[in-house]
Design a protein around this motif. Structure first.
Motif, mmCIF file in Angstrom:
data_model
loop_
_atom_site.group_PDB
_atom_site.id
_atom_site.type_symbol
_atom_site.label_atom_id
_atom_site.label_comp_id
_atom_site.label_asym_id
_atom_site.label_seq_id
_atom_site.Cartn_x
_atom_site.Cartn_y
_atom_site.Cartn_z
ATOM 1 N N ASP A 22 -3.015 -15.872 12.084
ATOM 2 C CA ASP A 22 -2.911 -17.364 11.791
ATOM 3 C C ASP A 22 -4.376 -18.080 12.196
ATOM 4 O OD1 ASP A 22 -2.434 -20.195 13.480
ATOM 5 O OD2 ASP A 22 -0.721 -19.754 12.323
ATOM 6 N N LYS A 23 -4.818 -18.801 11.563
ATOM 7 C CA LYS A 23 -6.194 -19.410 11.726
ATOM 8 C C LYS A 23 -6.303 -20.255 12.963
ATOM 9 C CE LYS A 23 -7.108 -20.078 6.705
ATOM 10 N NZ LYS A 23 -7.673 -20.843 5.739
ATOM 11 N N GLU A 24 -5.237 -20.659 13.579
ATOM 12 C CA GLU A 24 -5.410 -21.534 14.743
ATOM 13 C C GLU A 24 -5.272 -20.573 16.095
ATOM 14 O OE1 GLU A 24 -2.422 -24.542 14.570
ATOM 15 O OE2 GLU A 24 -3.646 -25.625 13.060
ATOM 16 N N THR A 25 -4.424 -19.933 16.098
ATOM 17 C CA THR A 25 -3.945 -18.909 17.328
ATOM 18 C C THR A 25 -4.792 -17.133 17.206
ATOM 19 O OG1 THR A 25 -2.055 -17.883 16.514
ATOM 20 C CG2 THR A 25 -1.698 -19.865 17.556
ATOM 21 N N GLY A 26 -5.182 -17.067 15.770
ATOM 22 C CA GLY A 26 -5.526 -15.786 15.789
ATOM 23 C C GLY A 26 -4.908 -14.528 15.918
ATOM 24 N N GLU A 27 -3.221 -14.793 16.105
ATOM 25 C CA GLU A 27 -2.302 -13.779 16.046
ATOM 26 C C GLU A 27 -1.870 -13.613 14.776
ATOM 27 O OE1 GLU A 27 -1.217 -12.295 18.652
ATOM 28 O OE2 GLU A 27 -2.948 -13.199 19.835
ATOM 29 N N PRO A 28 -1.327 -12.645 14.495
ATOM 30 C CA PRO A 28 -0.744 -12.306 13.037
ATOM 31 C C PRO A 28 0.458 -13.258 12.952
ATOM 32 C CG PRO A 28 -0.810 -10.383 14.661
ATOM 33 C CD PRO A 28 -0.882 -11.468 15.404
#
Length: 332
Positions: free
Chosen positions: A162-168
């Protein structure tokens, strides 16, 4: 009296050449008519008033039907024409076979349903051994063949972050990606068009395979190995590709792009819920280079053909084709 005699002599002198010319014209017409009758071989009787003359002439000049059938026309060309004549040799492709090996790298992923944001994984290990048999369709079109092979491949998939959270954006069994090794057997229809020292290649067929192992990743770290009870190991699907080859008899070098799509999901669709099914079908795109060795001759006479011709020449020589036709027609 003398005057009348002179008149009669003058008339005779004029009439005799005319009659001679008329007789010559009539004879010529008879000869022409006879020649037409003779060559057409369609009228066997001449006019009644000329029957004796034509019958005698036919005994001397008429050729038999067999001579007419066996007669051949001969064309004579001068040196200037032959010097400017271009002759292109037609290359006939035999029904030959090859044994080859190939190695390549691929890009693999999976199609999830419901849809997920996926990324491609590089699959550096794709190795195969193939046997190719060429043949003519309807004994006429030399563009087809059959290719069977055994392959060891690396496949996998991964989820984008995810571009906002950096999580998968999604995880499967707590992993954001996985790789697995497979072995499969394929049978492909092999189509080819040969020109110069090259060939164009199109393959299409099916495969069956087995997933040997699986490795799961999370943020680039290995978090587990091995299949769980929900995942499927048997695999089957569609396989096809295009490419081109360089021919250096008796060796061929092929470059191909192959697409492999599985019809068997990675896991049971109802593993999370009996009401909401989930599917994942892996696919793999492989760019490979292969080296193939011709087991039989690609062009020219094969050993089998040479032996057959030698046997024919020794045990059943036939220098006169017309005699053979006569024997076959009479049953001898």
């Amino acid at each position: 009296m003398r005057k009348h005699a002179l008149i009669l002599l003058a008339a005779a002198a004029l009439l005799i050449p005319s009659l001679a010319r008329a007789q010559q014209v009539d004879t010529t017409m008879i000869d022409l008519d006879f020649n037409i009758i003779d060559r057409a071989d369609s009228i066997h009787a001449a006019p009644a008033e000329d029957e004796p003359v034509l019958r005698d002439k036919s005994r001397k000049d008429r050729r038999s039907r067999k001579d007419i059938r066996n007669a051949t026309d001969t064309l004579v060309f001068d040196d200037l024409f032959l010097d400017t004549l271009e002759i292109k040799k037609k290359v006939v492709i035999n029904d030959y076979s090859m044994l080859g090996v190939q190695y390549g790298a691929g890009l693999s992923s999976a199609m999830f349903n419901p849809s997920r944001s996926m990324k491609m994984r590089i699959s550096p290990v794709n190795f195969g051994v193939m046997y190719t048999r060429y043949g003519k369709m309807f004994q006429y079109m030399p563009y087809f063949g059959l290719q069977v092979g055994a392959f060891y491949e690396t496949e996998g998939y991964g989820f984008k972050k995810d571009k906002e959270t950096g999580e998968p954006s999604y995880t499967q069994f707590n992993a954001d990606g996985a790789t697995f090794h497979t072995v499969d057997l394929s049978a492909l229809a092999h189509c080819h068009i040969d020109f110069w020292k090259m060939k164009l290649i199109v393959n299409l067929g099916y495969y069956v395979g087995y997933r040997l192992d699986i490795t799961r990743y999370r943020d680039g770290e290995i978090i587990g190995r091995g299949f769980n009870e929900y995942e499927k190991r048997f695999d089957y699907g569609l396989k096809g590709g295009v490419g081109f080859g360089f021919v250096f008899d008796p060796v061929e070098f092929h470059l191909q792009a192959t697409y492999k799509h599985s019809f068997n999901a990675l896991f049971s669709p109802d593993y999370a819920s009996p009401y909401y099914y989930r599917y994942a079908y892996p696919f793999n795109i492989v760019i490979s280079a292969g080296l193939h060795f011709q087991l039989t001759k690609r062009v020219g006479k094969t050993t089998r053909q040479i032996k057959a011709e030698a046997k024919q020449a020794v045990f059943n020589p036939n220098p006169n084709p017309s005699d053979n036709d006569k024997q076959s027609s009479t049953g001898w």
